[in-house]
Design a protein around this motif. Sequence first.
Motif, PDB file in Angstrom:
ATOM      1  N   ARG A 256     -30.124  26.913  28.406  1.00 41.39           N
ATOM      2  CA  ARG A 256     -28.761  26.832  27.875  1.00 41.39           C
ATOM      3  C   ARG A 256     -28.044  28.134  28.204  1.00 41.39           C
ATOM      4  N   PRO A 257     -26.709  28.112  28.305  1.00 40.94           N
ATOM      5  CA  PRO A 257     -25.979  29.346  28.638  1.00 40.94           C
ATOM      6  C   PRO A 257     -26.160  30.388  27.526  1.00 40.94           C
ATOM      7  N   ASN A 258     -26.434  31.607  27.945  1.00 42.75           N
ATOM      8  CA  ASN A 258     -26.510  32.711  26.982  1.00 42.75           C
ATOM      9  C   ASN A 258     -25.333  33.676  27.123  1.00 42.75           C
ATOM     10  N   ILE A 259     -24.366  33.318  27.994  1.00 41.93           N
ATOM     11  CA  ILE A 259     -23.134  34.098  28.148  1.00 41.93           C
ATOM     12  C   ILE A 259     -21.965  33.137  27.971  1.00 41.93           C
ATOM     13  N   THR A 260     -21.129  33.362  26.923  1.00 37.38           N
ATOM     14  CA  THR A 260     -20.000  32.469  26.625  1.00 37.38           C
ATOM     15  C   THR A 260     -18.734  33.294  26.421  1.00 37.38           C
ATOM     16  N   LEU A 261     -17.591  32.687  26.756  1.00 39.57           N
ATOM     17  CA  LEU A 261     -16.289  33.342  26.610  1.00 39.57           C
ATOM     18  C   LEU A 261     -15.887  33.355  25.133  1.00 39.57           C
ATOM     19  N   ASN A 262     -15.501  34.527  24.626  1.00 43.90           N
ATOM     20  CA  ASN A 262     -15.006  34.673  23.256  1.00 43.90           C
ATOM     21  C   ASN A 262     -13.472  34.700  23.305  1.00 43.90           C
ATOM     22  N   LYS A 263     -12.865  33.529  23.147  1.00 39.48           N
ATOM     23  CA  LYS A 263     -11.414  33.425  23.285  1.00 39.48           C
ATOM     24  C   LYS A 263     -10.680  34.188  22.176  1.00 39.48           C
ATOM     25  N   ASN A 264     -11.164  34.067  20.968  1.00 41.27           N
ATOM     26  CA  ASN A 264     -10.470  34.711  19.841  1.00 41.27           C
ATOM     27  C   ASN A 264     -10.422  36.230  19.998  1.00 41.27           C
TER      28      ASN A 264
END
Length: 798
Positions: A256-264
Motif C-alpha cells: 500500500r502507498p506509504n507516501i500520501t499528499l496532505n492537502k489540508n
Amino acid sequence: MKKANNQGGIKQAGKILSSTPYLPPVLFLLVVVLFALAQTFDHTTESYVYKIGDVAGRDIKAPKDFFIEDKATNLAKMDYAKTSIRAVYDFDANLLKNINAGITSAMHFGRRMFEPRNNAQGVDPPESLAPSFSMALAFKPEFEKKLGIKISKGAFQILFNEKFSEAITGHLTAIIDTILTNGVVSNKEILLAEEEKGITLRTIQSNKERVIADLKVFYGPDQAKSMVRVVGQPILKGINYSLANLIVDICQRLLRPNITLNKNETKKRIREAQAGIKPTLYQIKAGEMIIREGERVDELKLIKLNALSEQIEDKDVIMTIIGICMFTSLLLIVIYFLYLKNHPKLGRDMNKHMTFLTLGLLLYIGFTELAVYIAHTSNPEISGQIASNAIYMVVPVPAAAMITCIFLGFDIALYFSLILCSLCTISFGCEFQVFLFFFLSSITAAYWIKERNERHHFIVAGFKLAVFNGCLAIALGFFMPSQVLPWGILLKQVTMAVGGGVFAAILTVGFTPLIEVLFNYTTAAKLLEFSNLDQPLIKKLMIEAPGTYNHSVIVATLAEAAASAIHADSLKAKVMAYYHDIGKLDKTMYFIENQSDGRNRHDKLSPSMSALILIGHVKKGVEMAKKYKLGNEIVEGISQHHGTSLIKYFYNKSLKAGNEKINEDDFRYPGPKPQTREAGIVMLADVAEAATRALERPTPSRIKGRVKELINDIFADGQLEECEMTLKDLHQIAKSFNTILTSIYHNRIEYTDKPQDKKQDKKNGKPKDTDRQPPKGEADNKLCVQKDRTDLKRLGLR
C-alpha cells in the motif's frame, strides 16, 4: 347574535392582551428587529454602479481620503505565493512494520499447526503432528485475519505443504521491505507535477521534514507491483515456480502507498504565505475628481468607482445588525428596568401603556427613515453626512414627546424621548448635533405642554417650539461645523427647524383625539369636556337626584381646592367628584339626600340589605361610566371613592339587633382603596361634605373638629395607604376643607318681622327654623363616627 359573539370575542382578546405577561417581551423584540432591519437598507450604492462604456450622469468626487487596491498586482502576488509553496506529503514509517508484523504473525500461526499440543499456551492445534489439509482449512480464516488479506484455497494449500516455513516469511518481508523503503506514492502523476520545486516529505510519527527534489525515485501503485517481480527475482531464485508466484502475489496484494499528499497542510501553508503579503495600494485624496459628468467609464475609472462604493457602503450587514440589535436592546432594557417597570403611572395597566409607547416609537422612527430616504434620493452623495443637510430638523420627533407627556406625564416623556432620540440619531449617521437637537427640542416641547389643558394651547406650544428650534439651529450652525456655514445654508436650516416645530404641534393636535379613542386615555381636554355641567349624565343627576347633584357639586368644589393645595391634578379631582355618585341614579330614594318627604326607606330594610344597596351604587356607577365612555380615570375615581371602608351605621345596627354571626366584610365596600392622590381627595371630600351637612349647628369650630375626626378615622383605617399622601398633604387638605365648608354652612341671619320666631322651641331645645335640620337618620346613614378616636395629628387647626 353573530355580531354580539364577535364583540365578545374582541373583548376577550383585549382582556388577554391587557393581562398577559408576554406582551412586553414581544413588543421589545418587535422594536429591536424592525429598527435593525430599517438600518440595513442601503440608499446610496446604486449611484456608483457603472459598467465600462457607461456615461456618467454627474460629477463624482472623493468625499474623503481613501486607498484603492491594485488588485492585479495583488492577485499576481497571491498566485506566486501559491505556486512557490512546496506540497506537503506524509510518509508513514509504521506501514512497513505493520505489514511485516502481520506476515510474521500469520506464518507463525500456520507453523503451530504442526507443533504438538501445548495446553500451557492455551492453543489447541491439530491433534496429530501431521494434520490433514481438511483439518487445516478450519484455521484459514484466522490465518487470513493475521495476514491482512484473503488468499485462495490453492494458495493456502501451497503454504500448508511448505509447512509455513520461516524461509517463506523471510522472502515476503525482504521484498516488502525493499519496495516500501524506496517509497510508494498514491498518485505519481500529481507528484511529478511538483517536480520543478520538489516536495516537503514529512514523517508522520516524528514530524520531521525533508525536501525531496528527485521525485522519480518513488514508485506509483502499479509500478510498485511490477517492481515486486524485479526485486523478488534474485531472492526467489531456486524456489519452485508455484511457490514463487504465490510469494509475488501476496507481496503485491500487501503493498500500500506509504507516501500520501496532505492537502489540508499544503493549503494551510499557502494561506499563511498569502496572508503575509502586503497589498499594493495607491491613495485617492479628498476632493479628487473620480469622473466628470458626460465622461465614459473606462477600466481605471471603474476601479475607482468600485473602491468609492466600497468606502461608502456600511460594514458587513450581519455585523451591522448584531451591533444595532445589541445597542437597541441595552438601551430599552436599561430604561425599562430602571425607570418604567415600577413607575406608578404605568403599573395599573402596563400592557396598554407599553403598547402605546411602542407604537409611538415605531411611528416616529418611520418618519425618521422616510426623511433619510428623501435625503438620499435628493442627493446620493450625502451618505454619512446627512446631518449637514439639516433635513433632520424638520422631522417631528418632538411631537412624540408632547403626546407622551399629555397622556403619561412629563417624567415618562423624558425617558421615552431619550430612547427615541438615540435611535433616530443612529438613522442620521450617529451625528452628535442630531441628538442634541432632537433631545433638547423634545424635552422642551414636553415641558411646555404638560400644564396645558385646552387644545389651542398645543398650537401656542408649537409656535414656542418653532422659535426655540430656530434658535437651536443657529447655535448648532455656529458651533458644530468645522467651518462657518454660508448665510444661505444657515437660513435653510432655521427654516426647516421652525417648520419642524409647527409640524410637531399639528401632529400633536391631530393624533391626540385618535389616541384617546384607541387607548381609552383621558386627557385634560377631555376632562374639561366632562366638567361641563351640561353633560347628559350630570343633567340626569340634577333632574332625578337633585340632592346627590348638590352633594356632588360641593364635593367637586372641595376636591378642586384640596388638590390645588397639595399640587395634585385639580381638574381630575373635580371631574372625579362630579361623577363619583352617579350610581345613585339606580335607586335615588334610598339615599338620604334625595328623600324630600322625610321618610327613610332603610327603616323597613334589614341592615344587610341596606348595606348591599349602598355598596351597589359603586358598582352601578362604574357600569354607567363605562356605558357613557367617561374614561379610566373617572371609572377609577368612582370605584375607589369609598375604598374598603366600613358602613358603620348599618354594621352597628346589625350588632345591636343581636346578630353575632355577622361578617364585617359584608358591610365593607369592595374597593380598591384610592390609588392616586386625586381619588384619595375625593374620598375625603365626600365624607367631609356629608358629615358637615349633618351637623345641627355647623359653627366653624364644630366643622374643624368634625373634619379633623373624619380624616383621622380614614387615615387610621388605612384607606390612604396606597395613594402616596403624606400627613402634610392631609393637613393642607383639612385647611382647604375648613375654609370652604365654613363659608357654605355658616349660620345665617334670619330676616323676619317677628322677633319671637328667633326663640328656642322649649319643647325640643332646637331652633324653630328646621331647614338646616336633616331628616331622620341622615347623619348615621352617611357616616357614624366612633367616640373613642385617637387623634393622629391636629389637622386643619393652625
